[in-house]
Design a protein around this motif. Structure first.
Motif, PDB file in Angstrom:
ATOM      1  N   THR A  30       0.848  -1.181   0.000  1.00  7.50           N
ATOM      2  CA  THR A  30       0.000   0.000   0.000  1.00  7.50           C
ATOM      3  C   THR A  30       0.889   1.238   0.000  1.00  7.50           C
ATOM      4  N   SER A  31       0.385   2.341   0.514  1.00  7.08           N
ATOM      5  CA  SER A  31       1.140   3.589   0.450  1.00  7.08           C
ATOM      6  C   SER A  31       0.786   4.465   1.641  1.00  7.08           C
ATOM      7  N   TYR A  32       1.746   5.277   2.073  1.00  7.81           N
ATOM      8  CA  TYR A  32       1.502   6.220   3.164  1.00  7.81           C
ATOM      9  C   TYR A  32       2.184   7.538   2.824  1.00  7.81           C
ATOM     10  N   GLU A  33       1.382   8.559   2.617  1.00 11.40           N
ATOM     11  CA  GLU A  33       1.883   9.895   2.274  1.00 11.40           C
ATOM     12  C   GLU A  33       2.903   9.853   1.137  1.00 11.40           C
ATOM     13  N   GLY A  34       2.540   9.175   0.073  1.00 13.61           N
ATOM     14  CA  GLY A  34       3.358   9.184  -1.130  1.00 13.61           C
ATOM     15  C   GLY A  34       4.529   8.222  -1.122  1.00 13.61           C
TER      16      GLY A  34
END
Length: 478
Positions: free
Chosen positions: A138-142
């Motif tokens: 997934t992703s977190y703040e880019g």
């Protein structure tokens, strides 16, 4: 002899005319380049046409037929997954969530499935964080990582939808997910672990800069990085329509590396920390229409990766149309950045209304020399702004609420056009632009824009002269 004099005289006249013409051309070349605006929204219409209307087979699969119970207490993760699997294996169709309160863990969408919430349906997402394991890409703040699953997730799927008149309730609150942001107003208790502690965001930032493989960026259980709500990743032909989304743990709608996305008639009412309403990232051909955003952060924020991750992925977010939307509370109405390292181009905003004493800016661009990136071709037309706190237009190339936000990646911002826009109360500034000496903002135009209530009409640093046409700020023509 007379003929020779005439020839010399003619030559002098021609040279003088040539010299005058060249000087005139030089002077004209110094004027800011103005990208043609008259036909710019024809391109917006073409983008919308390119996003096809999704079709699904006439098959229905009711989750109650697979064991789901609408008591708000029984965990229905498995029953919903069985209904989605059956629909997918049958070649596609509609998975029905009927009226009632259905508790669940993460929902995983598959190709050719339309997850449809009937009127009166409420999906309550579990407050047990272990239900969002195992960790997924997934992703977190880019920045990509392995973390808790998004609440609704799709990975490398085609032709997927979430539709209907029901409610998706993330159950984020001061008792669940939100305290991890580390702010008292969201339930944080001094001394508790938070996202900015060294094991969390600082560790992820270091992995980003070192470009550690995503598979080795493991977080999830024991860490404090909240999941996104709706995150299709590497998907094509995505529809989110009609539903209401509330109480998100983190970013609400996050199409990541997607192509052909339509978000239509959605209401986002979510006031938690980092509760951005819609954040297309590395995504192309996106249409956001007829939506209401009432958020704890930016209403719409167009992203393109953070720092080294953004530069490594190197996919610009482009061809994005926002229209007929209402922006209420939020840090910004339509925002580009701050995670913008791969760049953003061709964004069209029209027929929108923005109005709230808790809305900070109408249109905003934010980056710095760590993020870098670019913005080119932002067109804003027929927008009504009631009240904002800071500015109608805010461009900042010095963005950074944390320390050490300076680097060697010089951003570029050019071709920003606002047309037919009214602002009743612009707050501190009408126009606030902070460029950089080595990166001047290029080609900003205001046409038929009328801004009222600005304490300071303009503060502009390191920008080409703004081109004004029939524009007033506090009643003064510019």
């Amino acid at each position: 002899m007379k003929t020779q004099k005439k020839t010399v005289l003619l030559a002098i006249v021609c040279m003088a005319f040539f010299s005058f013409t060249m000087q005139s051309c030089k002077e004209k070349s110094k004027q800011p380049e103005v990208v043609a605006k008259a036909d710019s929204f024809i391109e917006a219409d073409n983008i919308i046409k390119s996003i096809k209307v999704l079709e699904f087979p006439d098959n229905t699969f009711n989750i109650t037929d697979y064991g789901a119970v609408a008591d708000g207490k029984t965990l229905n993760t498995e029953a919903i997954a069985k209904a989605i699997d059956a629909c997918h294996e049958a070649g596609g169709g509609k998975v029905i969530i009927p009226a009632g309160d259905f508790l669940t863990g993460p929902i995983v969408l598959k190709s050719h499935v339309n997850l449809h919430l009937e009127e009166g349906a409420q999906v309550l997402f579990s407050t047990n964080h272990k239900d969002y394991l195992p960790i997924v890409h997934t992703s977190y703040e880019g920045v990509e990582l392995m973390n808790y699953s998004p609440l609704i997730r799709a990975y490398k799927q085609n032709n997927i939808a979430v539709t209907g008149k029901g409610v998706l309730n993330g159950q984020g609150s001061n008792e669940n997910w939100w305290p991890w942001c580390g702010k008292d107003k969201y339930g944080y208790v001094e001394g508790a672990v938070k996202q900015h502690d060294s094991i969390n965001l600082p560790r992820l930032r270091q992995m980003n800069e070192a470009q550690i493989p995503v598979a080795d960026r493991t977080f999830g259980d024991g860490y404090q990085l909240r999941p996104t709500f709706f995150e299709p990743m590497d998907c094509e032909n995505v529809l989110l329509e009609g539903v209401t989304i509330t109480n998100a743990p983190f970013w609400v709608i996050h199409p990541l590396r997607c192509n052909y996305v339509r978000i239509d008639g959605v209401t986002v009412s979510s006031h938690g920390p980092n509760n951005d309403g819609c954040d297309p990232e590395y995504s192309k051909n996106v249409h956001i229409a007829n939506c209401t955003f009432d958020t704890g952060d930016d209403c719409i924020a167009i992203k393109a990766g953070r720092n080294e991750d953004g530069r490594a992925v190197n996919i610009a977010s482009e061809n994005i149309v926002v229209e007929n939307c209402y922006m209420k509370d939020g840090h910004g109405g339509v925002v580009l950045g701050s995670e913008i390292s791969a760049g953003v181009r061709n964004v069209f905003v029209r027929n929108c209304k923005m109005d709230s004493p808790n809305l900070d800016r109408a249109i905003r661009i934010k980056t710095n020399t760590l993020r870098g990136g670019f913005v080119e071709n932002l067109f804003v037309k027929d927008v009504q702004v009631g009240q904002v706190k800071e500015a109608a237009l805010r461009i900042n190339l010095h963005y950074g609420i944390y320390a050490n936000q300076e680097g060697n990646h010089i951003p570029s911002i050019k071709n920003v056009h606002l047309e037919n826009m009214t602002v009743e109360n612009s707050g501190k500034y009408g126009i606030l632009i902070n460029g950089r000496e080595e990166a001047k903002i290029e080609n900003v135009t205001f046409t038929n824009v009328h801004i009222k209530g600005a304490k300071t009409p303009m503060k502009v640093e390191h920008s080409e002269p703004i081109v004004f046409e029939n524009t007033t700020i506090n009643g003064k023509s510019y």
